[in-house]
Design a protein around this motif. Structure first.
Motif, short mmCIF file in Angstrom:
data_model
loop_
_atom_site.label_atom_id
_atom_site.label_comp_id
_atom_site.label_asym_id
_atom_site.label_seq_id
_atom_site.Cartn_x
_atom_site.Cartn_y
_atom_site.Cartn_z
N GLN A 109 0.84 -1.20 0.00
CA GLN A 109 0.00 0.00 0.00
C GLN A 109 0.87 1.26 0.00
O GLN A 109 0.61 2.23 -0.72
N SER A 155 2.54 1.62 -3.46
CA SER A 155 1.61 2.11 -4.48
C SER A 155 1.35 3.61 -4.32
O SER A 155 1.22 4.33 -5.31
N SER A 156 1.30 4.07 -3.09
CA SER A 156 1.10 5.51 -2.85
C SER A 156 2.28 6.31 -3.37
O SER A 156 2.11 7.38 -3.98
N GLN A 203 2.20 9.16 -6.36
CA GLN A 203 2.71 10.52 -6.13
C GLN A 203 3.76 10.88 -7.17
O GLN A 203 3.75 12.00 -7.72
N HIS A 250 1.56 1.19 -10.37
CA HIS A 250 0.67 1.45 -9.25
C HIS A 250 -0.52 0.50 -9.27
O HIS A 250 -0.89 -0.09 -8.23
N SER A 306 -9.18 3.32 -9.15
CA SER A 306 -7.94 4.01 -9.52
C SER A 306 -7.86 4.32 -11.02
O SER A 306 -7.05 5.15 -11.43
#
Length: 365
Positions: free
Chosen positions: A161, A164-165, A169, A187, A227
Motif C-alpha cells: 500500500q 503504491s502511494s 505521487q 501502481h 484508480s
C-alpha cells in the motif's frame, strides 16, 4: 484308529493357546464371561506394570489400583459379553496415581469355539500416547506457521500500500507522459497484489484455506475501477460466475484478471466511449475457464500491428504455472481473452478461439 483321548487333546490345545497368548508381543487379555482375567500376555503386564502371577483370576476392573474400572469400558465389555456389541476402537485415558496418563485404544471380541459353555473374550490394547503427543506437536507447529504467515501477509499488504502511494505521487509529479504511464501501470499492479494479500490474510484469519473467486474478483475490480475509471466515465466492470479454489491458485488468477482488466481499460475504450468489461469464471469438474471480455473497439484487422508488451508476458507466464492456455478472439464487438485449464476432454467441445500466443495489447485508439 488309535490316538490320545479327546480330553488330552483338548488340554493340549488349551495349553498351546495359553502359551501363544502369554507370549504375544501385543498387549492381550483373555477374559471369561464374567470379565475375569483368564490369562494376560507378558507384554500387557510389562506395559502396565502388573505382576503376571497375580493378574489371573481377578476382574479386569480390579487390575492395578482399579484404574481399569472406567464406566464406559465396563458398559462396552458387558455388552460384548452379552453379544449385543463389539468394541472396535474405544479410545480411553488410563489414569494412574503418580504416573503419566496413557492414551489407549481398546478392541474386544467374543470368541466362538467348540466349548460353548466357557465364554471367552479377547481384549487387545494399543498404547497411542506417543502418537497423540506427536500429532499435538505437529498441530501446534502448523498453527505457529499459520500465525507467522498471516503476520507476514499483513505486513506485505501494508508495505505494498505504501509503495503504491509512492508510485502514484511520483506519477503526478513527473512531466513525461510515458514515465507517468509506466508509473501508473506499476501502481495498478501493486494495488491488485495488495488487495489479494489482504483478502488472503482475512480468509486465513477466519480459518479458511480456499478463496471464493466471485467475491475476490469483485473486490479486485472495485480497487481497479477506483484508480482507473473516473466518476464521469461510462465504463463498468462486471463479475459473473465464480467458484472456490485454493489460495495458491487464486493468486495467479487474480493477477491475470488484473492484467487483462487494466489492458482493456487502457485500450478498448476511447475517451467518452461507454463500455463494459466482463470477468467470468466457470468450472466443470477439474476443468475451468477464466475469461475477460470487453465490448470496445476490438483488435485491428492486421495483427502484425500489435506489439506484445509486459502484460502479455505476465499473463502467459501465470497461465503456464496453472497448466492453462491463453486464447484471444473477437467478442463481436470487442475482445475476449480466455484462460482454459482442461484436464479431461469433454464430448462436444470445440475451440473457435484464436491460437494461444496472440498479443493481448491493442494500439490505443
Amino acid at each position: 484308529m488309535t490316538g490320545r483321548p479327546l480330553i488330552e487333546l483338548e488340554d493340549a490345545a488349551l495349553s498351546l493357546t495359553m502359551a501363544v497368548l502369554k507370549a504375544s508381543p501385543s498387549p492381550l487379555l483373555l477374559l471369561d464371561g464374567a470379565l475375569g482375567v483368564v490369562a494376560a500376555s507378558r507384554s500387557f503386564c510389562d506395559a502396565f506394570d502388573l505382576d503376571p502371577a497375580t493378574t489371573a483370576d481377578q476382574s479386569i476392573f480390579a487390575l492395578g489400583a482399579g484404574e481399569w474400572d472406567v464406566v464406559q469400558l465396563r458398559a462396552l465389555l458387558e455388552a460384548t459379553a452379552a453379544g449385543a456389541a463389539e468394541v472396535d476402537a474405544y479410545e480411553m485415558e488410563l489414569k494412574r496415581r503418580g504416573r503419566p496418563t496413557r492414551q489407549l485404544i481398546i478392541r474386544a471380541r467374543s470368541l466362538i469355539y467348540q466349548d460353548l459353555t466357557q465364554q471367552r473374550l479377547l481384549v487387545a490394547v494399543a498404547d497411542i500416547t506417543d502418537a497423540r503427543a506427536g500429532e499435538r506437536e505437529k498441530d501446534a507447529a502448523i498453527e505457529r506457521v499459520g500465525v507467522l504467515l498471516r503476520e507476514v501477509r499483513h505486513r506485505v499488504a501494508n508495505s505494498l500500500q505504501i509503495i503504491s502511494s509512492v508510485l502514484l505521487q511520483n506519477a503526478k509529479r513527473t512531466k513525461s507522459d510515458e514515465t507517468r504511464g509506466h508509473l501508473k501501470d506499476a501502481h495498478h499492479r501493486v494495488m491488485s497484489v495488495a488487495a489479494l494479500e489482504r483478502q488472503l490474510s482475512e480468509a486465513e484469519t477466519g480459518g479458511e484455506e480456499d478463496v471464493e473467486l466471485g467475491a475476490y474478483f469483485t473486490r479486485l475490480c472495485d480497487s481497479i475501477a477506483g484508480s482507473m475509471i473516473g466518476e464521469g466515465d461510462p465504463i463498468s466492470l462486471v463479475v459473473t460466475g465464480g467458484g472456490v479454489v485454493a489460495s495458491r491458485i487464486s493468486i495467479n488468477l487474480g493477477l491475470i484478471v488484473t492484467e487483462l482488466v487494466i489492458n482493456a481499460l487502457k485500450h478498448a475504450f476511447p475517451p467518452g466511449r461507454p463500455g463494459k468489461v466482463t470477468i467470468a469464471y466457470q468450472a466443470r469438474g477439474p476443468n475451468w475457464t477464466l475469461s475477460v471480455s470487453d465490448d470496445g473497439v476490438g483488435m485491428p484487422p492486421d495483427r502484425s500491428l500489435v506489439t506484445p508488451g509486459l502484460g502479455t508476458s505476465i499473463v502467459q507466464a501465470l497461465a503456464k504455472q496453472l497448466e492453462a492456455t491463453v486464447e484471444v478472439g473477437s467478442a463481436a464487438p470487442g475482445v475476449r481473452v480466455s484462460i482454459d485449464h482442461t484436464q479431461i476432454a469433454l464430448l462436444g467441445e470445440t475451440d473457435d478461439a484464436a491460437p494461444s500466443g496472440v498479443a493481448l495489447e491493442r494500439p490505443a485508439a
